[in-house]
Design a protein around this motif. Structure first.
Motif, PDB file in Angstrom:
ATOM      1  N   ASP A 113       0.831  -1.204   0.000  1.00 45.18           N
ATOM      2  CA  ASP A 113       0.000   0.000   0.000  1.00 45.18           C
ATOM      3  C   ASP A 113       0.864   1.253   0.000  1.00 45.18           C
ATOM      4  OD1 ASP A 113      -2.946  -0.876   0.449  1.00 45.18           O
ATOM      5  OD2 ASP A 113      -1.791  -2.094   1.841  1.00 45.18           O
ATOM      6  N   GLY A 156     -10.051  -5.977   4.737  1.00 46.07           N
ATOM      7  CA  GLY A 156     -10.632  -5.995   6.067  1.00 46.07           C
ATOM      8  C   GLY A 156     -11.628  -4.843   6.092  1.00 46.07           C
ATOM      9  N   GLU A 174     -12.543  -9.670   8.247  1.00 41.03           N
ATOM     10  CA  GLU A 174     -11.508  -9.845   7.233  1.00 41.03           C
ATOM     11  C   GLU A 174     -12.122 -10.451   5.979  1.00 41.03           C
ATOM     12  OE1 GLU A 174      -8.561  -8.688   7.054  1.00 41.03           O
ATOM     13  OE2 GLU A 174      -7.709  -9.820   5.397  1.00 41.03           O
ATOM     14  N   ILE A 182      -6.801  -0.010   4.964  1.00 36.12           N
ATOM     15  CA  ILE A 182      -5.643  -0.061   4.075  1.00 36.12           C
ATOM     16  C   ILE A 182      -4.431  -0.398   4.946  1.00 36.12           C
ATOM     17  CG2 ILE A 182      -6.674   1.543   2.432  1.00 36.12           C
ATOM     18  CD1 ILE A 182      -4.091   3.303   3.732  1.00 36.12           C
ATOM     19  N   TYR A 215      -1.584   0.929  10.183  1.00 42.18           N
ATOM     20  CA  TYR A 215      -2.191   0.702  11.494  1.00 42.18           C
ATOM     21  C   TYR A 215      -1.308   1.365  12.546  1.00 42.18           C
ATOM     22  CZ  TYR A 215      -3.803  -3.465   8.819  1.00 42.18           C
ATOM     23  OH  TYR A 215      -4.290  -4.329   7.865  1.00 42.18           O
ATOM     24  N   THR A 264      -6.650  -8.653  11.448  1.00 44.04           N
ATOM     25  CA  THR A 264      -7.995  -8.082  11.644  1.00 44.04           C
ATOM     26  C   THR A 264      -8.720  -8.744  12.816  1.00 44.04           C
ATOM     27  OG1 THR A 264      -8.074  -7.668   9.272  1.00 44.04           O
ATOM     28  CG2 THR A 264     -10.163  -7.522  10.440  1.00 44.04           C
TER      29      THR A 264
HETATM   30  C1  G1P Z   1      -4.287  -7.137   4.201  1.00 42.40           C
HETATM   31  C2  G1P Z   1      -5.229  -7.135   5.414  1.00 42.40           C
HETATM   32  C3  G1P Z   1      -6.580  -6.513   5.028  1.00 42.40           C
HETATM   33  C4  G1P Z   1      -6.367  -5.127   4.456  1.00 42.40           C
HETATM   34  C5  G1P Z   1      -5.380  -5.173   3.259  1.00 42.40           C
HETATM   35  C6  G1P Z   1      -5.015  -3.773   2.789  1.00 42.40           C
HETATM   36  O1  G1P Z   1      -4.803  -8.029   3.241  1.00 42.40           O
HETATM   37  O2  G1P Z   1      -5.394  -8.458   5.880  1.00 42.40           O
HETATM   38  O3  G1P Z   1      -7.404  -6.441   6.174  1.00 42.40           O
HETATM   39  O4  G1P Z   1      -7.600  -4.577   4.044  1.00 42.40           O
HETATM   40  O5  G1P Z   1      -4.158  -5.837   3.644  1.00 42.40           O
HETATM   41  O6  G1P Z   1      -4.160  -3.808   1.702  1.00 42.40           O
HETATM   42  P1  G1P Z   1      -3.941  -8.543   1.975  1.00 42.40           P
HETATM   43  O7  G1P Z   1      -4.174  -7.553   0.887  1.00 42.40           O
HETATM   44  O8  G1P Z   1      -2.509  -8.584   2.403  1.00 42.40           O
HETATM   45  O9  G1P Z   1      -4.493  -9.891   1.639  1.00 42.40           O
END
Ligand code: G1P
Length: 295
Positions: free
Chosen positions: A133, A171, A191, A205, A208, A232
């Motif tokens: 992100d 999430g 999640e 995103i 945190y 989450t």
């Molecule tokens: C993770 C988190 C999710 C969040 C996301 C944001 O998921 O588990 O809660 O919304 O990052 O990018 P991932 O994208 O790594 O599966």
């Protein structure tokens, strides 16, 4: 109130979405214009006033550690060749911030990766940034979150609104508006809810700000979505225990873990580059006029 001094950045993931590019190099080292993706994340942390970065790594990720380290051989060669500007640039990267690494020995999920940082973080609030992100904003996203933490003295998760048909990729939080601007008190978190089941469009995103009690919650969290220990799920128990805020940050977020999101980040960052911006804009106009050189 304790100061936020440390940031945890999990980088243990395999980067399968970018294979074969990521077969031999970490996905965090893929370039966006002139810097690896991870450098943008670390620069956000530094600009937010953080003093130490804790990388959660796995085998094959030493290039990331090397990137933020001093390279004596390279520096000596550049010195002999009088390449002072390049030396200066490299020294800025290696002196950005103190970096510590912790190995995640098994891929048990994001929650488990964060739990690995418990001894290095200790009993203080800390940030978590997910390397996929990227956020571009006037005030760094993490700084916006710290500013809110300093008012509420509780955990803060950054959120953005997403189309309802995309809620299953994130999430998702349900919350209640507060007197603070763009801020919600978290009630429920899920999640990656099954398609069509989400009641909210507020997606977490990868930013945190967590109270250290999260480690206790993570230690008690059983595998959840996808059979992994989910951050989450532990956040929900922290929110129930002592409260948590969701903050609709100001800025633009790119999912650099996705090919299209990665390309958009490259284009937007390049368009703002002092020397590349103008020629790239001309090129994009040329392409948009249907004058692609292959046709
Ligand atoms: C993770 C988190 C999710 C969040 C996301 C944001 O998921 O588990 O809660 O919304 O990052 O990018 P991932 O994208 O790594 O599966």
């Amino acid at each position: 109130m304790k100061k936020v001094r440390k940031a945890v950045i999990p980088v243990a993931g395999l980067g399968t979405r970018f294979l074969p590019a990521t077969k031999a190099i970490p996905k965090e080292m893929l370039t966006i214009v002139d810097r690896p993706t991870i450098q943008y994340i670390v620069e956000e942390v530094v600009a937010s006033g953080i003093e130490e970065v804790i990388l959660i790594t796995s085998a094959g990720k030493s290039a990331i550690e090397n990137h933020f380290d001093y390279n004596y051989e390279l520096d000596t060669i550049l010195k002999d060749k009088n390449k002072d500007a390049l030396r200066e640039e490299l020294s800025l990267t290696s002196s950005l911030i103190d970096v510590v690494s912790v190995r995640q020995k098994e891929p048990l999920g994001l929650g488990h990766a964060i739990w690995m940082a418990r001894k290095v973080v200790g009993d203080e609030p800390f940030l978590v940034l997910l390397g996929d992100d990227l956020v571009r904003s006037k005030v760094p996203c993490c700084r916006q979150m710290i500013d809110l933490y300093e008012k509420v003295n509780e955990s803060v998760v950054a959120i953005q609104r997403v189309p309802m048909d995309q809620t299953c990729q994130y999430g998702i939080i349900e919350g209640k508006e507060t007197d603070f601007e763009r801020t919600f008190k978290v009630k429920q978190m899920v999640e990656k809810p099954a398609p069509g089941t989400s009641k909210s469009d507020m997606a977490i995103i990868g930013r945190y700000l967590l109270m250290p009690e999260i480690f206790k919650a993570l230690g008690k969290t059983s595998p959840g979505h996808g059979g992994e220990i989910q951050l989450t799920d532990a956040l929900q128990s922290l929110a129930d225990q002592r409260g948590m805020y969701a903050y609709e940050f100001e800025g633009k977020r790119y999912d650099a873990g996705d090919k299209l999101g990665y390309l958009k980040a490259i284009i937007d960052i390049a368009l703002d580059h002092p020397t590349l911006g103008e020629p790239l804009r001309d090129h994009l106009k040329f392409v948009c006029d249907g004058k692609n050189c292959l046709q």
